[in-house]
Design an enzyme around this catalytic site. Structure first.
Site, PDB file in Angstrom:
ATOM      1  N   GLY A 175      55.534 -17.786   7.387  1.00  0.00           N
ATOM      2  CA  GLY A 175      55.058 -18.146   8.728  1.00  0.00           C
ATOM      3  C   GLY A 175      56.195 -18.387   9.701  1.00  0.00           C
ATOM      4  O   GLY A 175      56.086 -18.104  10.897  1.00  0.00           O
ATOM      5  N   ALA A 207      43.548 -18.153  14.777  1.00  0.00           N
ATOM      6  CA  ALA A 207      44.750 -17.464  14.306  1.00  0.00           C
ATOM      7  C   ALA A 207      44.388 -16.160  13.614  1.00  0.00           C
ATOM      8  O   ALA A 207      45.061 -15.131  13.785  1.00  0.00           O
ATOM      9  CB  ALA A 207      45.533 -18.369  13.364  1.00  0.00           C
ATOM     10  N   ASN A 219      48.844 -16.615  24.202  1.00  0.00           N
ATOM     11  CA  ASN A 219      49.830 -17.647  23.826  1.00  0.00           C
ATOM     12  C   ASN A 219      51.036 -17.663  24.756  1.00  0.00           C
ATOM     13  O   ASN A 219      51.934 -18.483  24.587  1.00  0.00           O
ATOM     14  CB  ASN A 219      50.288 -17.452  22.372  1.00  0.00           C
ATOM     15  CG  ASN A 219      51.257 -16.294  22.226  1.00  0.00           C
ATOM     16  OD1 ASN A 219      51.123 -15.289  22.927  1.00  0.00           O
ATOM     17  ND2 ASN A 219      52.222 -16.441  21.361  1.00  0.00           N
ATOM     18  N   LYS A 221      44.410 -21.822  23.549  1.00  0.00           N
ATOM     19  CA  LYS A 221      44.689 -20.384  23.604  1.00  0.00           C
ATOM     20  C   LYS A 221      43.535 -19.552  24.158  1.00  0.00           C
ATOM     21  O   LYS A 221      43.770 -18.518  24.791  1.00  0.00           O
ATOM     22  CB  LYS A 221      45.054 -19.870  22.205  1.00  0.00           C
ATOM     23  CG  LYS A 221      46.444 -20.258  21.749  1.00  0.00           C
ATOM     24  CD  LYS A 221      46.776 -19.591  20.438  1.00  0.00           C
ATOM     25  CE  LYS A 221      48.151 -20.005  19.977  1.00  0.00           C
ATOM     26  NZ  LYS A 221      48.585 -19.296  18.776  1.00  0.00           N
ATOM     27  N   ASP A 267      51.507 -13.326  19.618  1.00  0.00           N
ATOM     28  CA  ASP A 267      51.187 -13.700  18.228  1.00  0.00           C
ATOM     29  C   ASP A 267      50.969 -12.468  17.354  1.00  0.00           C
ATOM     30  O   ASP A 267      51.425 -12.404  16.223  1.00  0.00           O
ATOM     31  CB  ASP A 267      49.896 -14.532  18.177  1.00  0.00           C
ATOM     32  CG  ASP A 267      50.139 -15.973  18.573  1.00  0.00           C
ATOM     33  OD1 ASP A 267      51.294 -16.439  18.464  1.00  0.00           O
ATOM     34  OD2 ASP A 267      49.172 -16.637  18.984  1.00  0.00           O
ATOM     35  N   GLY A 320      40.309 -16.719   6.252  1.00  0.00           N
ATOM     36  CA  GLY A 320      40.121 -17.539   7.443  1.00  0.00           C
ATOM     37  C   GLY A 320      39.533 -16.709   8.577  1.00  0.00           C
ATOM     38  O   GLY A 320      39.767 -15.491   8.647  1.00  0.00           O
ATOM     39  N   GLY A 356      39.335 -18.235  11.954  1.00  0.00           N
ATOM     40  CA  GLY A 356      39.552 -19.066  13.147  1.00  0.00           C
ATOM     41  C   GLY A 356      40.337 -18.305  14.192  1.00  0.00           C
ATOM     42  O   GLY A 356      40.483 -17.072  14.124  1.00  0.00           O
TER      43      GLY A 356
HETATM   44  P1  ATR Z   1      43.178 -21.789  13.791  1.00  0.00           P
HETATM   45  O1  ATR Z   1      43.240 -21.585  15.259  1.00  0.00           O
HETATM   46  O2  ATR Z   1      44.422 -22.382  13.185  1.00  0.00           O
HETATM   47  O3  ATR Z   1      42.756 -20.550  13.056  1.00  0.00           O
HETATM   48  P2  ATR Z   1      40.517 -22.817  13.535  1.00  0.00           P
HETATM   49  O4  ATR Z   1      40.043 -21.850  14.570  1.00  0.00           O
HETATM   50  O5  ATR Z   1      40.010 -24.207  13.557  1.00  0.00           O
HETATM   51  O6  ATR Z   1      42.089 -22.932  13.542  1.00  0.00           O
HETATM   52  O7  ATR Z   1      40.198 -22.169  12.100  1.00  0.00           O
HETATM   53  C1  ATR Z   1      40.496 -22.822  10.918  1.00  0.00           C
HETATM   54  C2  ATR Z   1      40.243 -21.874   9.748  1.00  0.00           C
HETATM   55  O8  ATR Z   1      40.582 -22.583   8.537  1.00  0.00           O
HETATM   56  C3  ATR Z   1      38.786 -21.476   9.604  1.00  0.00           C
HETATM   57  O9  ATR Z   1      38.718 -20.188   9.028  1.00  0.00           O
HETATM   58  C4  ATR Z   1      38.265 -22.539   8.633  1.00  0.00           C
HETATM   59  O10 ATR Z   1      37.125 -22.155   7.883  1.00  0.00           O
HETATM   60  P3  ATR Z   1      35.646 -22.458   8.453  1.00  0.00           P
HETATM   61  O11 ATR Z   1      35.394 -21.411   9.487  1.00  0.00           O
HETATM   62  O12 ATR Z   1      34.770 -22.346   7.269  1.00  0.00           O
HETATM   63  O13 ATR Z   1      35.712 -23.843   9.027  1.00  0.00           O
HETATM   64  C5  ATR Z   1      39.440 -22.652   7.691  1.00  0.00           C
HETATM   65  N1  ATR Z   1      39.390 -23.914   6.976  1.00  0.00           N
HETATM   66  C6  ATR Z   1      39.653 -25.131   7.474  1.00  0.00           C
HETATM   67  N2  ATR Z   1      39.464 -26.069   6.512  1.00  0.00           N
HETATM   68  C7  ATR Z   1      39.095 -25.404   5.391  1.00  0.00           C
HETATM   69  C8  ATR Z   1      38.762 -25.804   4.047  1.00  0.00           C
HETATM   70  N3  ATR Z   1      38.824 -27.095   3.679  1.00  0.00           N
HETATM   71  N4  ATR Z   1      38.431 -24.844   3.154  1.00  0.00           N
HETATM   72  C9  ATR Z   1      38.406 -23.547   3.526  1.00  0.00           C
HETATM   73  N5  ATR Z   1      38.681 -23.100   4.767  1.00  0.00           N
HETATM   74  C10 ATR Z   1      39.033 -24.023   5.680  1.00  0.00           C
END
Ligand code: ATR
Length: 482
Positions: free
Chosen positions: A454, A348, A305, A284, A320, A344, A346
């Site tokens: 979702g 999304a 997207n 993306k 999105d 989160g 990331g």
């Molecule tokens: P996406 O595009 O789906 O948002 P991403 O950019 O990889 O995927 O982001 C994943 C999100 O899930 C991040 O906020 C990540 O937290 P970190 O920045 O600390 O990695 C969160 N996440 C993934 N695994 C996690 C876990 N076990 N506990 C808490 N947060 C988690």
């Protein structure tokens, strides 16, 4: 033609299988090697029991089958079965030098498919292979294993080089799914579909080939759309767009494309003259630099997207953020949602924070890795905190959005807000759609919260994407994901 591969252990099983799939297929392949030994003797009568053409195949172990007879005995069994009469094709492997089966087939009016299998990769001399196979049989069949978009392009090029050669070109495995759906664009005379249980890797069901992708209706005027990602086979987008095209009588197909690089995917997209495509993880952000035209949302969010073809370039939009907002728009308008926690930081979460900010909702980003929350918060001028402090926000926000990758199948037993106690007044929104009821939403429901799913976000972003693709509204009363 869509061909059902019959893989049952008895003739009876195969007849039942065919009956269940009869509306989806034009031809079937009887796999003699998968029949019980005592059933093999009855196979010669099979064509008289069905009313569609039958391909007879006795696949060796080395080619992915189960036949371990000596070569001479294998050829004898094939010929004996053929003599029962009524078969339309027989499959003979590339390296079978003796011409007895071929002569037997031709004397009975049965066409010969000369086949070559490669479960590891694609032979470097694939063009000459197809050529030589076709000179030895009536149809050349190549089933090989692509591992990249470059490999997929090679398979599509076979048709450019050898347009008038009767052939069946199949890319096996997940990479090859697009070649099975777009078999007509590959110049293949048929595609193999399963009864739901894939006999070969990456096989799509005959039902989906016929009803979802309408693969046998694809012609020169069919617009090709798709989704690019890695992984991508779990995507529900084909189930949104294909029924939409069908309902409005729009001659188009929407195909999943597994990809290793967005740059090479764009070359394939040009080659197949794609009219538009969806973009999912992990492309993306990466796709943006290749787009000639982007909307304000794409610029601000930094991710795209939805891509459509406009004269001489690709144009990127982001649906999105709209898909996320649509299910809570009313609550925002009513003033029921004025503050939000976004869990989160990331890719999304980015579109979500931007969308909420656009609607003047006060946002706090919570993340396990605080520095990522901080970076995003600074970018959009919102607050941030560590996920460890989540309890400090109990009873203080109107909306809690679960935007981490947790809770998604196969990690459905995880809830990043495990310690958070909902007051019951919050709106709880999970962007994860499989499963629909995540652990996070189940906890919120128990407390009496309003739930947002979702799957609704996915559907809303898909509807807007459909409009970008076709110029038409998504058909009313069509809810393929419910
Ligand atoms: P996406 O595009 O789906 O948002 P991403 O950019 O990889 O995927 O982001 C994943 C999100 O899930 C991040 O906020 C990540 O937290 P970190 O920045 O600390 O990695 C969160 N996440 C993934 N695994 C996690 C876990 N076990 N506990 C808490 N947060 C988690």
């Amino acid at each position: 033609m869509i061909c059902l591969t019959l893989s049952g252990p008895t003739i009876e099983d195969n007849l039942l299988d065919l009956e269940a799939n009869k509306d989806f297929v034009d031809i079937c392949e009887l796999r003699l090697d998968l029949l019980n030994p005592e059933e093999q003797a009855k196979a010669s009568t099979f064509p008289s029991l069905v009313n569609i053409p039958v391909i007879l195949t006795l696949r060796r172990v080395s080619d992915g089958g189960k036949c371990n007879l000596q070569e001479k005995a294998r050829r004898s069994l094939l010929m004996e079965t053929l003599k029962g009469g009524g078969f339309s094709y027989v499959d003979i492997e590339d390296d079978v030098k003796k011409s007895d089966v071929e002569e037997c087939a031709h004397s009975l009016g049965v066409k010969v498919i000369r086949s070559f299998h490669d479960f590891e990769g694609i032979p470097a001399d694939i063009f000459s292979k197809v050529h030589s196979l076709s000179s030895r049989g009536d149809v050349a069949k190549i089933a090989v294993t692509p591992h990249s978009i470059a490999d997929i392009m090679t398979l599509f090029r076979v048709n450019e080089e050898l347009k008038d050669t009767p052939k069946i070109i199949i890319g096996m495995g997940q990479w090859g799914v697009c070649t099975r759906i777009l078999y007509k664009k590959m110049g293949s005379i048929l595609t193999f579909g399963s009864n739901g249980v894939a006999v070969a890797p990456g096989m799509v069901s005959a039902r989906d080939l016929k009803l979802l992708y309408r693969a046998d209706r694809i012609n020169d005027n069919t617009g090709i759309y798709g989704i690019v990602g890695n992984p991508v086979m779990h995507s529900l987008s084909p189930q949104i767009h294909n029924p939409g095209f069908h309902r409005i009588n729009y001659n188009a197909v929407y195909v999943p494309f597994l990809s290793d690089s967005i740059r090479s995917f764009l070359t394939l997209a040009e080659m197949l003259r794609l009219r538009g495509f969806s973009v999912t993880v992990p492309f993306k952000v990466d796709v943006v630099r290749f787009l000639g035209n982007i909307t304000r949302e794409v610029k601000q969010i930094g991710s795209c997207n939805t891509v459509v073809r406009v004269p001489n370039m690709w144009k990127g939009t982001n649906t999105d953020f709209y898909g996320f907002l649509n299910p809570i728009e009313k609550e925002i308008e009513d003033g029921r949602i004025t503050s939000a926690l976004v869990l989160g930081a990331g890719g999304a979460a980015k579109a979500i924070v931007w969308a909420l900010k656009m609607r003047s909702v006060k946002v706090t980003i919570l993340n396990r890795t605080v520095s990522k929350a901080e970076d995003m918060a600074k970018l959009y001028g919102v607050a941030y905190d560590s996920m460890d402090n989540i309890k400090n926000y109990e009873g203080k926000v109107d909306l809690v959005v679960q935007a981490t990758s947790l809770g998604l199948y196969p990690n459905e037993d995880v809830n990043p807000a495990e310690d958070f106690e909902f007051s019951g007044k919050e709106v709880a929104y999970d962007i994860v759609y499989a499963p629909k009821y995540t652990k996070f939403l189940r906890a919120a429901e128990k407390a009496g919260c309003t739930l947002k799913f979702g799957i609704d976000m996915l559907m809303e972003q898909g509807k807007l994407q459909f409009e970008s693709f076709t110029g038409y509204h998504y058909p009313k009363n069509l809810d393929p994901l419910s």
